[in-house]
Design a protein around this motif. Sequence first.
Motif, PDB file in Angstrom:
ATOM      1  N   UNK A 283      15.665  -3.880 142.727  1.00 10.69           N
ATOM      2  CA  UNK A 283      14.385  -4.364 142.110  1.00 10.69           C
ATOM      3  C   UNK A 283      13.651  -5.616 142.499  1.00 10.69           C
ATOM      4  N   UNK A 284      11.999  -5.838 142.949  1.00 10.05           N
ATOM      5  CA  UNK A 284      11.939  -7.191 142.901  1.00 10.05           C
ATOM      6  C   UNK A 284      10.287  -7.734 143.212  1.00 10.05           C
ATOM      7  N   UNK A 285       9.937  -8.706 142.762  1.00  7.62           N
ATOM      8  CA  UNK A 285       9.028  -9.227 143.342  1.00  7.62           C
ATOM      9  C   UNK A 285       9.276 -10.312 143.577  1.00  7.62           C
ATOM     10  N   UNK A 286       8.045 -10.575 144.961  1.00  6.12           N
ATOM     11  CA  UNK A 286       7.950 -11.490 145.952  1.00  6.12           C
ATOM     12  C   UNK A 286       6.183 -12.363 146.699  1.00  6.12           C
ATOM     13  N   UNK A 287       6.625 -13.723 146.119  1.00  2.03           N
ATOM     14  CA  UNK A 287       5.422 -14.407 146.558  1.00  2.03           C
ATOM     15  C   UNK A 287       5.578 -14.933 147.408  1.00  2.03           C
ATOM     16  N   UNK A 288       4.291 -14.563 148.838  1.00  2.00           N
ATOM     17  CA  UNK A 288       4.583 -15.612 150.549  1.00  2.00           C
ATOM     18  C   UNK A 288       2.819 -16.646 149.906  1.00  2.00           C
ATOM     19  N   UNK A 289       3.603 -17.573 150.437  1.00  2.00           N
ATOM     20  CA  UNK A 289       2.055 -18.980 150.606  1.00  2.00           C
ATOM     21  C   UNK A 289       2.547 -19.988 151.880  1.00  2.00           C
ATOM     22  N   UNK A 290       1.762 -20.965 152.077  1.00  2.00           N
ATOM     23  CA  UNK A 290       2.551 -21.886 152.841  1.00  2.00           C
ATOM     24  C   UNK A 290       2.599 -23.083 152.136  1.00  2.00           C
ATOM     25  N   UNK A 291       2.331 -22.977 151.122  1.00  2.50           N
ATOM     26  CA  UNK A 291       2.145 -24.493 150.165  1.00  2.50           C
ATOM     27  C   UNK A 291       0.958 -25.615 150.776  1.00  2.50           C
ATOM     28  N   UNK A 292      -0.223 -25.040 151.258  1.00  5.44           N
ATOM     29  CA  UNK A 292      -1.405 -25.689 151.370  1.00  5.44           C
ATOM     30  C   UNK A 292      -0.806 -26.219 153.143  1.00  5.44           C
ATOM     31  N   UNK A 293      -0.208 -25.887 153.739  1.00  2.00           N
ATOM     32  CA  UNK A 293       0.000 -26.238 154.584  1.00  2.00           C
ATOM     33  C   UNK A 293      -0.955 -25.814 155.975  1.00  2.00           C
ATOM     34  N   UNK A 294      -1.038 -23.745 155.798  1.00  2.00           N
ATOM     35  CA  UNK A 294      -2.706 -24.170 156.580  1.00  2.00           C
ATOM     36  C   UNK A 294      -3.663 -23.710 155.909  1.00  2.00           C
ATOM     37  N   UNK A 295      -4.889 -23.447 156.281  1.00  2.00           N
ATOM     38  CA  UNK A 295      -6.085 -23.502 155.614  1.00  2.00           C
ATOM     39  C   UNK A 295      -6.830 -22.004 154.639  1.00  2.00           C
ATOM     40  N   UNK A 296      -5.697 -21.144 154.720  1.00  2.00           N
ATOM     41  CA  UNK A 296      -5.887 -19.576 154.195  1.00  2.00           C
ATOM     42  C   UNK A 296      -4.739 -19.659 153.474  1.00  2.00           C
ATOM     43  N   UNK A 297      -4.657 -19.885 151.573  1.00  2.00           N
ATOM     44  CA  UNK A 297      -2.908 -20.075 151.108  1.00  2.00           C
ATOM     45  C   UNK A 297      -3.352 -19.468 149.646  1.00  2.00           C
ATOM     46  N   UNK A 298      -3.688 -18.145 149.656  1.00  2.00           N
ATOM     47  CA  UNK A 298      -4.183 -17.335 148.408  1.00  2.00           C
ATOM     48  C   UNK A 298      -2.968 -16.474 149.022  1.00  2.00           C
ATOM     49  N   UNK A 299      -2.085 -15.976 149.587  1.00  2.00           N
ATOM     50  CA  UNK A 299      -0.705 -15.653 150.091  1.00  2.00           C
ATOM     51  C   UNK A 299      -0.991 -14.242 149.158  1.00  2.00           C
ATOM     52  N   UNK A 300       0.604 -13.337 148.956  1.00  2.00           N
ATOM     53  CA  UNK A 300       0.147 -12.133 148.488  1.00  2.00           C
ATOM     54  C   UNK A 300       1.228 -12.396 147.661  1.00  2.00           C
ATOM     55  N   UNK A 301       1.558 -11.456 146.748  1.00  2.00           N
ATOM     56  CA  UNK A 301       2.298 -11.087 145.683  1.00  2.00           C
ATOM     57  C   UNK A 301       2.436  -9.613 145.819  1.00  2.00           C
ATOM     58  N   UNK A 302       3.493  -9.014 146.117  1.00  2.00           N
ATOM     59  CA  UNK A 302       4.114  -7.960 145.828  1.00  2.00           C
ATOM     60  C   UNK A 302       5.022  -7.153 145.539  1.00  2.00           C
ATOM     61  N   UNK A 303       5.324  -6.624 145.077  1.00  2.00           N
ATOM     62  CA  UNK A 303       6.881  -5.395 144.359  1.00  2.00           C
ATOM     63  C   UNK A 303       7.156  -5.027 145.634  1.00  2.00           C
ATOM     64  N   UNK A 304       8.740  -4.990 145.248  1.00  2.00           N
ATOM     65  CA  UNK A 304       9.289  -4.216 145.929  1.00  2.00           C
ATOM     66  C   UNK A 304      10.756  -3.676 145.464  1.00  2.00           C
ATOM     67  N   UNK A 305      10.894  -2.593 146.373  1.00  2.00           N
ATOM     68  CA  UNK A 305      12.674  -2.069 146.094  1.00  2.00           C
ATOM     69  C   UNK A 305      13.601  -1.714 146.863  1.00  2.00           C
TER      70      UNK A 305
END
Length: 203
Positions: free
Chosen positions: A173-195
């Motif tokens: 099981x895992x938790x994953x966060x995706x974002x671009x560290x402010x390198x792009x114009x949109x950076x709200x990102x995703x937070x997901x739970x996975x297995x």
Amino acid sequence: MTRKLLLVLLFLMAVKMTAQKGDSNFSLGFNYGFGSEFSNRNYTFTNHFYKVQFYYKIKEAKHFQYQILVQPEINFAEHQLLNFYFVKPETPNYQQKRDQYTRLKDVREYVLNCGFLIRKPIGQVCSFYVLGSIGPMITDTETERISKGFAFADVLAVGFTASCNKCQFDIRPSIRHVSNAGLGSSNAGYNTKNIEFGISYQL
């Protein structure tokens, strides 16, 4: 004659490596996983993914093992904006972007995560572990939450493995966060739970 000698030498080396059970610090594995966003009213995000796992054991202490791993991954996702007010009127062409972002989209992510793993053996067969990883990612689709192109994927996971000879069977099981560290114009990102489920082999 030289070719035959070379083949014999390669064969003897392969036999020797096969006979040295448990000596290698390297393992190779494959994982499949799936997940979705944490419940919210703004968007949907579901995904499934495939990983190749390269493990290297850097140390084995009395109670713990320490490993590093490299994880090339391809992630197949579906995303849709639900709350079109997330795109504010001050955004250029906001009405067009609202129409664009509220359509269901297929998203592909290509990731190379590098991680550190602490494993606690339980008897001779089983073990538990904690894993943290981070790595660069390329996403092929622009959404209201993240720009197309370069980003980062961060993962925190726990796992359980069961061994049989040189094979290990894994559930994670895992938790994953995706974002671009402010390198792009949109950076709200995703937070997901996975297995994810996997198998690895000690080389």
